[in-house]
Design an enzyme around this catalytic site. Structure first.
Site, PDB file in Angstrom:
ATOM      1  CD  GLN A 221      -3.168  -0.034   2.238  1.00  0.00           C
ATOM      2  OE1 GLN A 221      -2.712   0.382   3.295  1.00  0.00           O
ATOM      3  NE2 GLN A 221      -4.422  -0.349   2.096  1.00  0.00           N
ATOM      4  CB  SER A 253      13.818   4.920  -5.817  1.00  0.00           C
ATOM      5  OG  SER A 253      14.016   5.859  -6.850  1.00  0.00           O
ATOM      6  CB  SER A 255      13.760   8.289  -9.337  1.00  0.00           C
ATOM      7  OG  SER A 255      15.163   8.224  -9.234  1.00  0.00           O
ATOM      8  CE  LYS A 305      22.880   2.959 -11.645  1.00  0.00           C
ATOM      9  NZ  LYS A 305      23.699   3.966 -10.984  1.00  0.00           N
ATOM     10  CG  ASP A 341      24.539   7.788 -12.238  1.00  0.00           C
ATOM     11  OD1 ASP A 341      23.621   8.535 -11.867  1.00  0.00           O
ATOM     12  OD2 ASP A 341      24.549   6.559 -12.034  1.00  0.00           O
ATOM     13  CE1 TYR A 459      18.964   9.606  -3.115  1.00  0.00           C
ATOM     14  CE2 TYR A 459      20.930   8.988  -4.326  1.00  0.00           C
ATOM     15  CZ  TYR A 459      19.622   8.746  -3.966  1.00  0.00           C
ATOM     16  OH  TYR A 459      18.972   7.651  -4.469  1.00  0.00           O
ATOM     17  CD  GLN A 487      20.382  10.887 -11.690  1.00  0.00           C
ATOM     18  OE1 GLN A 487      20.162  10.349 -12.763  1.00  0.00           O
ATOM     19  NE2 GLN A 487      19.548  10.838 -10.677  1.00  0.00           N
TER      20      GLN A 487
HETATM   21  N1  LIG Z   1      24.007  11.392  -5.931  1.00  0.00           N
HETATM   22  C1  LIG Z   1      23.642  10.579  -6.905  1.00  0.00           C
HETATM   23  O1  LIG Z   1      23.058  10.958  -7.925  1.00  0.00           O
HETATM   24  C2  LIG Z   1      23.963   9.135  -6.785  1.00  0.00           C
HETATM   25  C3  LIG Z   1      23.786   8.266  -7.874  1.00  0.00           C
HETATM   26  C4  LIG Z   1      24.093   6.917  -7.721  1.00  0.00           C
HETATM   27  C5  LIG Z   1      24.558   6.472  -6.481  1.00  0.00           C
HETATM   28  N2  LIG Z   1      24.692   7.361  -5.442  1.00  0.00           N
HETATM   29  C6  LIG Z   1      25.181   6.925  -4.134  1.00  0.00           C
HETATM   30  O2  LIG Z   1      26.535   6.496  -4.257  1.00  0.00           O
HETATM   31  C7  LIG Z   1      26.798   5.459  -3.308  1.00  0.00           C
HETATM   32  C8  LIG Z   1      27.402   4.274  -4.030  1.00  0.00           C
HETATM   33  O3  LIG Z   1      26.478   3.787  -4.973  1.00  0.00           O
HETATM   34  P1  LIG Z   1      26.887   2.671  -6.048  1.00  0.00           P
HETATM   35  O4  LIG Z   1      25.774   2.619  -7.014  1.00  0.00           O
HETATM   36  O5  LIG Z   1      28.243   2.903  -6.573  1.00  0.00           O
HETATM   37  O6  LIG Z   1      26.880   1.355  -5.110  1.00  0.00           O
HETATM   38  P2  LIG Z   1      27.666  -0.008  -5.316  1.00  0.00           P
HETATM   39  O7  LIG Z   1      27.935  -0.258  -6.759  1.00  0.00           O
HETATM   40  O8  LIG Z   1      26.934  -1.025  -4.536  1.00  0.00           O
HETATM   41  O9  LIG Z   1      29.079   0.247  -4.596  1.00  0.00           O
HETATM   42  C9  LIG Z   1      29.140   0.437  -3.209  1.00  0.00           C
HETATM   43  C10 LIG Z   1      30.532   0.938  -2.824  1.00  0.00           C
HETATM   44  O10 LIG Z   1      30.491   1.257  -1.419  1.00  0.00           O
HETATM   45  C11 LIG Z   1      31.549   0.536  -0.773  1.00  0.00           C
HETATM   46  N3  LIG Z   1      31.164   0.244   0.603  1.00  0.00           N
HETATM   47  C12 LIG Z   1      29.969  -0.210   1.030  1.00  0.00           C
HETATM   48  N4  LIG Z   1      29.991  -0.344   2.368  1.00  0.00           N
HETATM   49  C13 LIG Z   1      31.225   0.049   2.784  1.00  0.00           C
HETATM   50  C14 LIG Z   1      31.851   0.150   4.049  1.00  0.00           C
HETATM   51  N5  LIG Z   1      31.201  -0.172   5.162  1.00  0.00           N
HETATM   52  N6  LIG Z   1      33.101   0.619   4.106  1.00  0.00           N
HETATM   53  C15 LIG Z   1      33.759   0.951   2.984  1.00  0.00           C
HETATM   54  N7  LIG Z   1      33.233   0.879   1.757  1.00  0.00           N
HETATM   55  C16 LIG Z   1      31.971   0.426   1.658  1.00  0.00           C
HETATM   56  C17 LIG Z   1      31.717  -0.713  -1.606  1.00  0.00           C
HETATM   57  O11 LIG Z   1      32.954  -1.289  -1.331  1.00  0.00           O
HETATM   58  P3  LIG Z   1      33.195  -2.872  -1.581  1.00  0.00           P
HETATM   59  O12 LIG Z   1      33.490  -3.011  -3.038  1.00  0.00           O
HETATM   60  O13 LIG Z   1      34.329  -3.204  -0.681  1.00  0.00           O
HETATM   61  O14 LIG Z   1      31.919  -3.560  -1.193  1.00  0.00           O
HETATM   62  C18 LIG Z   1      31.616  -0.104  -3.022  1.00  0.00           C
HETATM   63  O15 LIG Z   1      32.781   0.550  -3.386  1.00  0.00           O
HETATM   64  C19 LIG Z   1      25.459   5.146  -2.645  1.00  0.00           C
HETATM   65  O16 LIG Z   1      25.386   5.822  -1.425  1.00  0.00           O
HETATM   66  C20 LIG Z   1      24.443   5.731  -3.602  1.00  0.00           C
HETATM   67  O17 LIG Z   1      23.256   6.146  -2.949  1.00  0.00           O
HETATM   68  C21 LIG Z   1      24.429   8.660  -5.585  1.00  0.00           C
END
Ligand SMILES: NC(=O)c1ccc[n+]([C@@H]2O[C@H](COP(=O)([O-])OP(=O)(O)OC[C@H]3O[C@@H](n4cnc5c(N)ncnc54)[C@H](OP(=O)(O)O)[C@@H]3O)[C@@H](O)[C@H]2O)c1
Length: 518
Positions: A221, A253, A255, A305, A341, A459, A487
């Site tokens: 819901q 999300s 979005s 992606k 992005d 964010y 983006q």
């Molecule tokens: N502002 C925007 O428009 C936008 C757009 C997309 C994403 N984002 C944000 O960017 C961030 C990453 O997104 P993503 O899509 O790249 O995710 P992702 O592909 O899942 O990658 C996650 C990254 O975070 C690292 N990580 C996770 N937990 C950690 C910890 N406890 N200590 C150290 N490193 C850790 C991972 O390291 P490992 O490889 O070691 O697991 C990996 O490098 C998210 O917070 C997302 O919300 C923002």
């Protein structure tokens, strides 16, 4: 193939399509005050009073007089997903008494419909719920006919969506049956959310939502406020163009808020919907659901992606180099993928860094440390490379950083050594600091230097611990909200060819991040 997109519809959607707001409270007083609030403050036009949540036997003389709006009285057994604690006999007495008191609607499950005769002006909603799955087309037809035959004014069918195409099965049922008999039909569960938003488009006379985000009364819901403010349910019609975001998970999300706010601002007859798509469902979503609903544009998030690329006719060079597509524009049968992005983050970084270094290309030659080697890091590193920054990448899992480093020819350092060298620009592209872990930072704030520019891709929240620490140190800061909005603006422009309204979209995400905390 079945086409339920606007042009494929053979009937007008129900002009009387309404939102029914379900309210279930433990006390009579709270039930009444929530009904009043929904009707008088939020503008609800139909309220379902779920008497089964009351902690004592319902007293209709207290609950029904002075109704602000028409009411549906519902009293669900536990076996039907409700909370009724008393005898079945008491339940039937309550429902009969509600009819005798002249309530506008009463909801009767199919097995009791015959035991409760029609009386006065009360309309009978004869309901069927399947909490496990969505039956086949033939079975749904049979169920509909069975319910219709029980002196129904409205037939209600709610089934559990197990896969995205279950929503289509419900829409097809509506197209076949809603003209013969007023019907309310939708899927439950997170995979069924699209059907709750779109069922009116296919002829459903009612959709159900919750009056309160903390008290969702059925799986999947949405709240009344999001139905009205975010999705503008009342305005969805045959001509409404459909856009959406796919991912798993998807409930977090933002979005939908940002894109729907832009559509509303520009008075566009479009709606943007969250689709929870499991990796195993991507194929059927792209092959079946997208054409059937006539979806015009898709934002793509984790984990699709990369996998989405298989379903595209073409995608641009940046998406190819990054290895990820986050936006699909659909024109007829043509599906084109891009990565906004990378362009969004570059815009954010260039605007922010120009404040610090007032030069044409403020990224060229900057010593930049990127924390993280996931999807967003790829886009960021690719963009920085193109602008001539000197990029070093580090990641908790070193092998992922090495992979990225090799691909884009970047320096790689170990995670534990990340604060040992000096950088002009620090970028957090990890999840560290994201809600609910808001007290974490991926980089020791004490090691920040006031001459640095600090960008955090996280964010939610906007002001992460890293951003707050950097501000206190006097660094120039750029937030993930700025990137997210940019983006999304690029996506919006790709989807619609219209200029995206920056201020409205930024305001929408600010509002959403101050409320949404999951
Ligand atoms: N502002 C925007 O428009 C936008 C757009 C997309 C994403 N984002 C944000 O960017 C961030 C990453 O997104 P993503 O899509 O790249 O995710 P992702 O592909 O899942 O990658 C996650 C990254 O975070 C690292 N990580 C996770 N937990 C950690 C910890 N406890 N200590 C150290 N490193 C850790 C991972 O390291 P490992 O490889 O070691 O697991 C990996 O490098 C998210 O917070 C997302 O919300 C923002």
């Amino acid at each position: 193939m079945w086409c339920g997109c606007a042009s494929g519809l053979s009937h007008e959607p129900g002009e009387d399509a309404m939102i029914c707001v379900s309210v279930g409270r433990g006390s009579h007083r709270h039930l009444l005050s929530e009904r009043k609030f929904l009707a008088e403050t939020l503008g609800a036009k139909l309220v379902e009073m779920r008497l089964d949540y009351l902690q004592r036997v319902p007293e209709l003389s207290q609950l029904l007089p002075g109704r602000e709006v028409p009411v549906v009285v519902t009293c669900r057994r536990k076996s039907d997903g409700g909370g009724w604690n008393y005898s079945e006999e008491q339940r039937l007495v309550t429902l009969r008494s509600a009819i005798a008191a002249g309530v506008e609607f009463v909801d009767l499950e199919e097995d009791i419909a015959k035991k409760i005769p029609r009386y006065g002006k009360t309309k009978r909603i004869i309901s069927y719920h399947d909490f496990l799955s969505t039956p086949s087309d033939e079975e749904l037809d049979e169920i509909h006919e069975h319910l219709s035959a029980m002196d129904a004014d409205i037939v209600k069918i709610a089934t559990m969506a197990r896969e995205p195409s279950d929503n289509l099965r419900i829409f097809k049922l509506l197209l076949r049956k809603a003209k013969q008999k007023p019907t309310a039909a939708f899927c439950m569960g997170e995979l069924g959310v699209p059907s709750r938003i779109l069922c009116g488009r296919y002829g459903s006379v009612l959709t159900y939502c919750s009056g309160n985000a903390e008290r969702l009364l059925a799986p999947g819901q949405l709240t009344f406020q999001s139905m009205v403010q975010t999705y503008r349910y009342d305005q969805i019609n045959q001509e409404t163009e459909i856009f959406g975001v796919i991912g798993d998970p998807i409930a977090h999300s933002l979005s939908p808020q940002i894109h729907n706010a832009a559509f509303e601002q520009l008075k566009m007859n479009c709606v943007y919907i969250p689709f929870r798509i499991l990796p195993t469902d991507l194929h059927s979503f792209m092959r079946e659901v997208v054409p059937a609903l006539g979806i015009r544009g898709i934002s793509v998030t984790i984990p699709h992606k990369e996998a989405i690329i298989e379903y595209l006719d073409k995608y641009d060079g940046a998406a190819q180099n990054i290895g990820a597509v986050n936006t699909v524009m659909i024109d007829g049968h043509q599906r084109v993928g891009v990565n906004t992005d990378y362009r969004g983050v570059l815009e954010s970084l260039e605007v922010g860094c120009r404040e610090r270094w007032n030069v044409e290309n403020p990224l060229a030659g900057r010593r930049t440390l990127v924390l993280g080697a996931g999807g967003v890091s790829h886009a960021i590193c690719y963009g920085l490379n193109r602008r001539g920054a000197r990029v070093t990448v580090t990641n908790r899992t070193l092998s992922r950083a090495q992979e990225l480093g090799t691909r884009l020819n970047l320096e790689v350092i170990e995670w534990d050594k990340r604060d040992r060298a000096e950088y002009d620009l620090l970028i957090n592209a990890t999840r560290v600091g994201m809600y609910p872990n808001v007290n974490d930072t991926p980089y020791p704030v004490a090691k920040l230097n006031p001459t640095m520019v600090v960008f955090d891709a996280v964010y939610n929240p906007e002001n992460t611990l890293l951003i707050k620490g950097a501000q206190q140190k006097g660094c120039t800061t750029i937030t993930g909200v700025d990137m997210f909005v940019r983006q999304a603006m690029l996506q919006f422009n790709g989807f619609t060819r219209r200029e995206a309204p920056y201020a409205v979209m930024r305001e929408a995400i600010k509002r959403a991040t101050s409320v949404v905390r999951y």
